[in-house]
Write an enzyme that holds these catalytic residues in place. Structure first.
Site, PDB file in Angstrom:
ATOM      1  N   ALA A  69      47.390  10.261 -39.050  1.00 48.37           N
ATOM      2  CA  ALA A  69      46.848  11.003 -39.855  1.00 48.37           C
ATOM      3  C   ALA A  69      45.476  10.337 -39.501  1.00 48.37           C
ATOM      4  O   ALA A  69      44.973   9.918 -39.363  1.00 48.37           O
ATOM      5  CB  ALA A  69      46.949  10.553 -41.265  1.00 48.37           C
ATOM      6  N   GLU A 137      50.765   1.855 -39.181  1.00 51.37           N
ATOM      7  CA  GLU A 137      49.805   1.698 -39.978  1.00 51.37           C
ATOM      8  C   GLU A 137      49.927   0.382 -40.996  1.00 51.37           C
ATOM      9  O   GLU A 137      48.801   0.216 -41.887  1.00 51.37           O
ATOM     10  CB  GLU A 137      51.092   2.558 -41.539  1.00 51.37           C
ATOM     11  CG  GLU A 137      50.917   4.366 -40.844  1.00 51.37           C
ATOM     12  CD  GLU A 137      51.748   4.772 -39.831  1.00 51.37           C
ATOM     13  OE1 GLU A 137      52.180   3.936 -38.792  1.00 51.37           O
ATOM     14  OE2 GLU A 137      51.805   5.999 -39.848  1.00 51.37           O
TER      15      GLU A 137
HETATM   16  N1  CO8 Z   1      41.538   9.776 -37.967  1.00 51.75           N
HETATM   17  C1  CO8 Z   1      40.004  10.076 -37.638  1.00 51.75           C
HETATM   18  N2  CO8 Z   1      40.205   9.346 -36.914  1.00 51.75           N
HETATM   19  C2  CO8 Z   1      40.328   9.138 -35.580  1.00 51.75           C
HETATM   20  C3  CO8 Z   1      41.633   8.614 -36.010  1.00 51.75           C
HETATM   21  C4  CO8 Z   1      42.117   8.969 -36.992  1.00 51.75           C
HETATM   22  N3  CO8 Z   1      43.691   8.213 -36.816  1.00 51.75           N
HETATM   23  N4  CO8 Z   1      41.740   8.101 -34.454  1.00 51.75           N
HETATM   24  C5  CO8 Z   1      41.629   7.999 -33.731  1.00 51.75           C
HETATM   25  N5  CO8 Z   1      39.712   8.943 -34.570  1.00 51.75           N
HETATM   26  C6  CO8 Z   1      38.507   8.701 -33.847  1.00 51.75           C
HETATM   27  C7  CO8 Z   1      37.314   7.904 -33.694  1.00 51.75           C
HETATM   28  O1  CO8 Z   1      36.979   7.437 -35.185  1.00 51.75           O
HETATM   29  C8  CO8 Z   1      36.682   8.111 -33.207  1.00 51.75           C
HETATM   30  O2  CO8 Z   1      35.822   8.885 -33.901  1.00 51.75           O
HETATM   31  P1  CO8 Z   1      34.125   8.461 -33.059  1.00 51.75           P
HETATM   32  O3  CO8 Z   1      33.738   9.075 -31.844  1.00 51.75           O
HETATM   33  O4  CO8 Z   1      32.779   9.933 -34.451  1.00 51.75           O
HETATM   34  O5  CO8 Z   1      33.096   7.386 -33.481  1.00 51.75           O
HETATM   35  C9  CO8 Z   1      37.538   9.323 -31.616  1.00 51.75           C
HETATM   36  O6  CO8 Z   1      38.291   9.742 -32.771  1.00 51.75           O
HETATM   37  C10 CO8 Z   1      37.977   8.462 -30.583  1.00 51.75           C
HETATM   38  O7  CO8 Z   1      38.727   7.406 -30.579  1.00 51.75           O
HETATM   39  P2  CO8 Z   1      37.860   5.734 -30.108  1.00 51.75           P
HETATM   40  O8  CO8 Z   1      36.819   5.769 -30.512  1.00 51.75           O
HETATM   41  O9  CO8 Z   1      38.385   4.551 -31.583  1.00 51.75           O
HETATM   42  O10 CO8 Z   1      38.595   5.710 -29.052  1.00 51.75           O
HETATM   43  P3  CO8 Z   1      38.758   4.246 -28.115  1.00 51.75           P
HETATM   44  O11 CO8 Z   1      39.849   5.037 -27.226  1.00 51.75           O
HETATM   45  O12 CO8 Z   1      38.612   3.493 -28.797  1.00 51.75           O
HETATM   46  O13 CO8 Z   1      40.823   3.972 -29.459  1.00 51.75           O
HETATM   47  C11 CO8 Z   1      42.897   4.127 -30.308  1.00 51.75           C
HETATM   48  C12 CO8 Z   1      41.938   4.971 -29.248  1.00 51.75           C
HETATM   49  C13 CO8 Z   1      43.459   2.615 -30.006  1.00 51.75           C
HETATM   50  C14 CO8 Z   1      43.632   5.721 -30.450  1.00 51.75           C
HETATM   51  C15 CO8 Z   1      41.929   4.363 -31.832  1.00 51.75           C
HETATM   52  O14 CO8 Z   1      40.892   5.547 -31.847  1.00 51.75           O
HETATM   53  C16 CO8 Z   1      42.361   4.396 -32.875  1.00 51.75           C
HETATM   54  O15 CO8 Z   1      42.915   2.418 -32.881  1.00 51.75           O
HETATM   55  N6  CO8 Z   1      42.718   5.069 -33.999  1.00 51.75           N
HETATM   56  C17 CO8 Z   1      43.944   4.587 -34.975  1.00 51.75           C
HETATM   57  C18 CO8 Z   1      45.597   4.520 -34.849  1.00 51.75           C
HETATM   58  C19 CO8 Z   1      45.666   4.611 -35.960  1.00 51.75           C
HETATM   59  O16 CO8 Z   1      45.601   3.516 -36.952  1.00 51.75           O
HETATM   60  N7  CO8 Z   1      46.298   5.772 -36.271  1.00 51.75           N
HETATM   61  C20 CO8 Z   1      47.546   5.628 -38.079  1.00 51.75           C
HETATM   62  C21 CO8 Z   1      46.622   5.785 -38.744  1.00 51.75           C
HETATM   63  S1  CO8 Z   1      47.418   6.960 -40.410  1.00 51.75           S
HETATM   64  C22 CO8 Z   1      48.687   7.563 -40.254  1.00 51.75           C
HETATM   65  O17 CO8 Z   1      48.634   7.699 -39.614  1.00 51.75           O
HETATM   66  C23 CO8 Z   1      49.781   7.336 -41.383  1.00 51.75           C
HETATM   67  C24 CO8 Z   1      50.726   8.858 -41.457  1.00 51.75           C
HETATM   68  C25 CO8 Z   1      51.163   8.527 -42.728  1.00 51.75           C
HETATM   69  C26 CO8 Z   1      50.354   8.987 -43.919  1.00 51.75           C
HETATM   70  C27 CO8 Z   1      50.326   9.214 -44.929  1.00 51.75           C
HETATM   71  C28 CO8 Z   1      49.812   9.917 -46.341  1.00 51.75           C
HETATM   72  C29 CO8 Z   1      49.026   9.146 -46.659  1.00 51.75           C
END
Ligand code: CO8
Length: 263
Positions: A69, A137
Site C-alpha cells: 500500500a 507491515e
Molecule cells: N509506498 C509508497 N512508495 C513506495 C513504496 C510503498 N509501499 N515502496 C516503494 N516506494 C517508492 C520509494 O519511496 C521510492 O520512491 P522515490 O524514488 O521517490 O524515493 C521508489 O518507490 C523506489 O523505491 P526504493 O528506492 O525504496 O527502491 P529499493 O530498490 O531501494 O527498495 C523495496 C525496494 C525493498 C521494495 C523498498 O521500496 C521498500 O521497502 N518498500 C516498502 C515495502 C513495504 O513496506 N510495503 C508494505 C507497505 S504497508 C502495506 O502494504 C499495508 C497494506 C494494508 C494497508 C491497510 C490500510 C490501512
C-alpha cells in the site's frame, strides 16, 4: 463493455483474456486510493463482460508487482481514514476473489504487504525468479490490513504465516514455491507468456463450470466438509442442466475437442 480511461492501471483484452497491469512503476506500483478505485471498477466490469473469460494481473515496469500500500498516502491517516482505506482494499480483494472468471497473479518483482495480499486474492500465483514476497507491515508499526492475516495462514498454514507476519521477513520465489504460496516459478522473460498460456487454457473451458468450481473451492474452505459437499453436489446438478455439459460429454464420445458456449 465500456471500461473507463484508467490512469493508474492498464487494461488490455485479447483472445478472451483481460490483462490488468498496475502501472505506477516510479513508486513500485504502490496501491493508493486511485489504484484501489480503478481496479474495483475494472473487476466489476470484467465480471459481467462476456468477452472476458480469464484475467491476468501483473505489475508495470521491471522491478515490482506491487511494493505494498502507498506509504506516503497512509503516513498521515487517522483511525477513520485507516479503516476506510483498509475496508476499500478488502472490498476490492473480495471482488477479485469472487470474480466469476479465473484470475492469475503474474508476480514479476516485489510483492510486499498489499502486494502479497492482492496476489493471494487471485486464484493462484505464478512468479518470476526475481519475485520477492513478504508482509513487512510490522516494520511500519501496523498489521497487514488487506487480508494478509487471514489469507496467508489459509494458504501456507498458521505457523509459517505467523513467522512471516511477525518478523516482516522477505522471501524469494524459491521459498514462496516451497511453502506453497506460489504455484510455479519462471524465468522473468517467460512469466507473462506462461501466465497467458494458462489463462487462455482456462478461457477455453465452460464459463459456468469455471465459476462454480471456483466458488465450491473458495466457499467450501469456509465451511465444514459436509456443507462443502452439499455445495458441490448442487453445483454438479446445475452443471448437468447446461449446454456445456452436453457439449463436453458429446465431444468426448465423438472423440473431438469440445467447443463450449458458456451456456
Ligand atoms: N509506498 C509508497 N512508495 C513506495 C513504496 C510503498 N509501499 N515502496 C516503494 N516506494 C517508492 C520509494 O519511496 C521510492 O520512491 P522515490 O524514488 O521517490 O524515493 C521508489 O518507490 C523506489 O523505491 P526504493 O528506492 O525504496 O527502491 P529499493 O530498490 O531501494 O527498495 C523495496 C525496494 C525493498 C521494495 C523498498 O521500496 C521498500 O521497502 N518498500 C516498502 C515495502 C513495504 O513496506 N510495503 C508494505 C507497505 S504497508 C502495506 O502494504 C499495508 C497494506 C494494508 C494497508 C491497510 C490500510 C490501512
Amino acid at each position: 463493455m465500456e471500461y473507463d480511461a484508467y490512469e493508474t492501471i492498464k487494461f488490455e483484452k485479447a483472445d478472451g483474456v483481460a490483462t490488468l497491469t498496475i502501472d505506477r512503476p516510479k513508486v513500485l506500483n504502490a496501491l493508493n486510493s486511485d489504484v484501489v478505485r480503478e481496479l474495483t471498477d475494472a473487476f466489476i466490469k470484467i465480471s459481467i463482460d462476456e468477452d472476458v473469460k480469464a484475467v491476468v494481473l501483473t505489475g508495470g515496469g521491471q522491478k515490482a508487482f506491487v511494493a505494498g500500500a502507498d506509504i506516503s498516502e497512509m503516513a498521515d491517516y487517522n483511525a477513520t481514514q485507516g479503516v476506510r482505506f483498509a475496508s476499500n482494499g478488502q472490498g476490492l480483494f473480495n471482488i477479485i476473489e469472487g470474480c466469476a472468471k479465473p484470475v492469475v497473479a503474474a508476480v514479476n518483482g516485489f510483492a510486499l504487504g498489499g502486494g502479497t495480499e492482492i496476489a493471494m486474492a487471485c486464484d493462484f500465483i505464478y512468479a518470476s525468479e526475481k519475485a520477492k514476497f513478504g508482509q513487512p507491515e510490522i516494520n511500519l508499526g501496523i498489521n497487514p490490513g488487506f487480508g494478509g492475516t487471514q489469507r496467508l495462514p489459509r494458504l501456507v498454514g498458521k505457523s509459517m504465516a505467523k513467522e512471516l507476519i511477525l518478523t516482516g521477513d522477505i522471501i524469494d520465489a524459491a521459498e514462496a514455491l516451497r511453502i506453497g504460496l506460489v504455484n510455479k516459478v519462471f524465468a522473468p522473460e517467460a512469466l507473462m507468456e506462461e501466465a497467458m498460456k494458462t489463462a487462455k487454457k482456462m478461457a477455453s473451458k465452460g464459463a459456468i463450470a469455471l465459476k462454480l468450481c471456483k466458488e465450491c473451492v473458495d466457499q467450501g474452505l469456509n465451511v465444514d466438509l459436509q456443507s462443502g459437499l452439499v455445495m458441490e453436489r448442487n453445483a454438479f446438478g446445475v452443471l448437468c442442466a447446461t449446454e456445456d455439459k452436453k457439449e463436453g460429454m458429446t465431444a468426448f464420445l465423438e472423440k473431438r475437442p469440445p467447443k463450449f458456449s458458456g451456456r
